[in-house]
Scaffold this motif. Structure first.
Motif, PDB file in Angstrom:
ATOM      1  N   UNK A 389       0.868  -1.169   0.000  1.00 25.48           N
ATOM      2  CA  UNK A 389       0.000   0.000   0.000  1.00 25.48           C
ATOM      3  C   UNK A 389       0.912   1.228   0.000  1.00 25.48           C
ATOM      4  N   UNK A 390       0.846   2.026  -1.051  1.00 25.06           N
ATOM      5  CA  UNK A 390       1.801   3.125  -1.219  1.00 25.06           C
ATOM      6  C   UNK A 390       1.430   4.366  -0.412  1.00 25.06           C
ATOM      7  N   UNK A 391       0.174   4.461  -0.016  1.00 28.78           N
ATOM      8  CA  UNK A 391      -0.230   5.622   0.766  1.00 28.78           C
ATOM      9  C   UNK A 391      -1.735   5.636   0.973  1.00 28.78           C
ATOM     10  N   UNK A 392      -2.206   6.539   1.841  1.00 27.86           N
ATOM     11  CA  UNK A 392      -3.648   6.704   2.049  1.00 27.86           C
ATOM     12  C   UNK A 392      -3.980   8.191   1.962  1.00 27.86           C
ATOM     13  N   UNK A 393      -5.182   8.462   1.543  1.00 25.15           N
ATOM     14  CA  UNK A 393      -5.667   9.830   1.460  1.00 25.15           C
ATOM     15  C   UNK A 393      -6.412  10.130   2.761  1.00 25.15           C
ATOM     16  N   UNK A 394      -5.710  10.759   3.698  1.00 22.71           N
ATOM     17  CA  UNK A 394      -6.284  10.998   5.029  1.00 22.71           C
ATOM     18  C   UNK A 394      -7.527  11.868   4.957  1.00 22.71           C
ATOM     19  N   UNK A 395      -7.528  12.846   4.039  1.00 24.33           N
ATOM     20  CA  UNK A 395      -8.686  13.732   3.904  1.00 24.33           C
ATOM     21  C   UNK A 395      -9.918  12.970   3.461  1.00 24.33           C
ATOM     22  N   UNK A 396      -9.746  12.076   2.496  1.00 24.03           N
ATOM     23  CA  UNK A 396     -10.882  11.289   2.010  1.00 24.03           C
ATOM     24  C   UNK A 396     -11.399  10.349   3.106  1.00 24.03           C
ATOM     25  N   UNK A 397     -10.466   9.751   3.847  1.00 22.86           N
ATOM     26  CA  UNK A 397     -10.896   8.864   4.935  1.00 22.86           C
ATOM     27  C   UNK A 397     -11.648   9.641   6.013  1.00 22.86           C
ATOM     28  N   UNK A 398     -11.230  10.895   6.242  1.00 26.87           N
ATOM     29  CA  UNK A 398     -11.934  11.727   7.224  1.00 26.87           C
ATOM     30  C   UNK A 398     -13.362  12.001   6.756  1.00 26.87           C
ATOM     31  N   UNK A 399     -13.511  12.288   5.468  1.00 23.49           N
ATOM     32  CA  UNK A 399     -14.854  12.538   4.919  1.00 23.49           C
ATOM     33  C   UNK A 399     -15.740  11.305   5.077  1.00 23.49           C
ATOM     34  N   UNK A 400     -15.176  10.134   4.749  1.00 28.89           N
ATOM     35  CA  UNK A 400     -15.934   8.889   4.890  1.00 28.89           C
ATOM     36  C   UNK A 400     -16.327   8.658   6.348  1.00 28.89           C
ATOM     37  N   UNK A 401     -15.421   8.968   7.239  1.00 28.73           N
ATOM     38  CA  UNK A 401     -15.650   8.745   8.670  1.00 28.73           C
ATOM     39  C   UNK A 401     -16.726   9.709   9.189  1.00 28.73           C
ATOM     40  N   UNK A 402     -16.623  10.967   8.785  1.00 31.52           N
ATOM     41  CA  UNK A 402     -17.584  11.967   9.248  1.00 31.52           C
ATOM     42  C   UNK A 402     -18.981  11.675   8.724  1.00 31.52           C
ATOM     43  N   UNK A 403     -19.057  11.043   7.563  1.00 29.74           N
ATOM     44  CA  UNK A 403     -20.347  10.720   6.950  1.00 29.74           C
ATOM     45  C   UNK A 403     -21.156   9.749   7.816  1.00 29.74           C
ATOM     46  N   UNK A 404     -20.454   8.912   8.593  1.00 30.57           N
ATOM     47  CA  UNK A 404     -21.164   7.970   9.471  1.00 30.57           C
ATOM     48  C   UNK A 404     -21.084   8.398  10.944  1.00 30.57           C
ATOM     49  N   UNK A 405     -20.408   9.516  11.196  1.00 32.29           N
ATOM     50  CA  UNK A 405     -20.237   9.977  12.570  1.00 32.29           C
ATOM     51  C   UNK A 405     -19.242   9.126  13.334  1.00 32.29           C
TER      52      UNK A 405
END
Length: 485
Positions: A389-405
């Motif tokens: 795994x070369x990297x993760x998009x922390x911003x996108x993961x935050x958006x996904x996380x916030x979407x479910x609270x």
């Protein structure tokens, strides 16, 4: 004398009852402690069973007890794990299964055969050169099943050709090996004696380890038949310069072995799935931590064996889950990404106080989870990958996380590049290796711990956000299920 790379076989014991007793002692009597004090107690217990005798009655050195524990690691019962100054022994799936059926000799033989299928070089419990990359016992089983060889292998063929000359094997080199074995059968005992004598100090070790220890152990277990042969010659171990001691001799014989009839069918079915030509895992794999490779080597647990032993469908099905998590995480042929999400959903639902639901799709987290105990949600992101795994998009993961609270995100992946840690630093994200999660679940399932508490994970995660928590979760598994020292 030129030192040659050769396969080194373990030669500290050929007593199967002693091996069984040590395994039982580590698991049951020592429980969570194999400190020096406990090793002395183990020594006393084995002595009482007439399975151990020390040459130094006054000091009772622990070297031999150390060899007994190393024997379990060598024959694939489990692996030693060093943590600071302590040393732990983690029984693998096959080791635990062996202990479960400790009083059933027929099943023990099949489990031990399966351990030999898991056995590979490189091997962390052996001094064999890393230039040798080989599933040795799969190869020997294949040769014993080869009609061209008459279902037998002579000791001299193993000692002269296989242990000294075979470094790697594929289908082409296998055919050459068969021809070389057949050619060797045309040699007279006098010819063989001359050939062995040309490199006496190399071959004497192979003879000692094979005929005196390995064959004796396998015969005792009952997985092979040994047919004693006439002596061919004596080989002598080297002595130190200026030593006055008499060199130790080992006798080369023209004896041979065959597979025990009752196990031929099982061995052939195993060979059909687990090839002798498969490439072993590398302990020095530049893309993986050595500890993770070791865990994978010792996690060998074929369904074929479970079916053979008549394991219950429920247990067999449950034990498939950790295997699938690890397998699908690697996304072979790029077609198991969705399966990886599905088995992770099932995996997180193994916690009695977690509700996990796969969502997936663009703009969503892969799995939405609720930690019931504290009524807080978290997200699981399944990153299956053939390579790192070369990297993760922390911003996108935050958006996904916030979407479910959600409070945080767990990224589950088989392996990752170092830069990935930089991506999650300071974020409400942790990385968990699939092999670590699989090991955690396997041990709970096998030991019939049905109430798996997510508190194990939650406490680690909250205190280590922005990091890889795999080592910490491994420590939790070891604390619960390993013997320590």
């Amino acid at each position: 004398m030129v030192k040659r790379d050769r396969i080194i076989l373990y030669k500290h014991t050929c007593n199967f009852e002693l091996i069984k007793a040590v395994a039982m002692d580590i698991k049951n009597a020592c429980k969570t402690d194999i400190s020096v004090a406990q090793r002395y107690k183990m020594q006393d217990r084995l002595t009482a069973l007439d399975l151990y005798k020390t040459r130094n009655l006054k000091e009772k050195p622990l070297d031999a007890i150390g060899h007994r524990i190393n024997t379990l690691e060598y024959w694939m019962f489990g692996y030693e794990y060093k943590e600071n100054k302590s040393k732990r022994f983690m029984f693998g799936p096959l080791g635990n299964l062996f202990l479960k059926y400790i009083n059933d000799d027929e099943k023990l033989r099949k489990i031990f055969i399966t351990m030999l299928f898991a056995f590979q070089f490189e091997h962390q419990g052996s001094g064999t050169s890393k230039n040798i990359q080989l599933f040795l016992f799969r190869l020997l089983f294949q040769l014993l099943c080869d009609d061209r060889l008459g279902g037998k292998l002579y000791h001299r063929e193993v000692e002269y050709l296989i242990l000294v000359s075979v470094k790697k094997i594929d289908y082409s080199s296998y055919e050459k090996l068969v021809k070389d074995i057949l050619a060797l059968r045309d040699k007279s005992d006098e010819d063989m004696a001359t050939m062995f004598k040309k490199d006496e100090h190399t071959f004497v070790n192979s003879v000692h380890e094979w005929e005196y220890f390995t064959v004796t152990l396998f015969s005792q277990i009952g997985i092979i038949n040994e047919f004693k042969g006439e002596p061919i010659c004596k080989l002598f171990h080297p002595t130190k310069t200026n030593s006055k001691s008499v060199p130790t001799a080992r006798t080369v014989t023209n004896g041979h072995i065959t597979l025990a009839d009752e196990h031929k069918d099982f061995v052939k079915r195993m060979l059909a799935v687990y090839s002798y030509a498969e490439m072993p895992l590398r302990l020095d794999d530049p893309e993986r931590m050595k500890y993770d490779v070791i865990k994978e080597i010792y996690s060998f647990y074929p369904k074929l064996l479970l079916d053979e032993l008549g394991e219950t469908d429920e247990l067999s099905s449950l034990l498939e889950l950790p295997k699938m998590i690890e397998e699908y995480s690697k996304n072979p042929q790029n077609n198991t990404a969705y399966k990886f999400e599905e088995v992770l959903e099932e995996g997180f639902n193994m916690f009695v106080n977690v509700d996990a639901k796969r969502i997936g799709g663009a703009g969503n987290t892969d799995i939405e989870c609720l930690y019931i105990t504290n009524k807080k949600k978290f997200a699981v992101d399944a990153k299956s990958t053939v390579n790192k795994l070369l990297g993760v998009n922390a911003g996108r993961l935050r958006e996904h996380r916030e979407k479910i609270g959600g409070e945080y995100t767990i990224v589950v992946t088989p392996r990752y590049a170092p830069a990935t840690i930089s991506d999650i630093k300071g974020q409400n994200i942790v990385i968990l290796l699939a092999s670590t999660f699989a090991e955690y679940l396997y041990n709970h399932i096998f030991h019939e711990v049905r109430e798996i508490d997510y508190a194990d994970f939650y406490d680690v995660i909250i205190n280590n956000l922005g990091s890889d928590i795999s080592k910490l979760i491994s420590n939790v598994t070891i604390e619960k299920f390993a013997a320590t020292g």
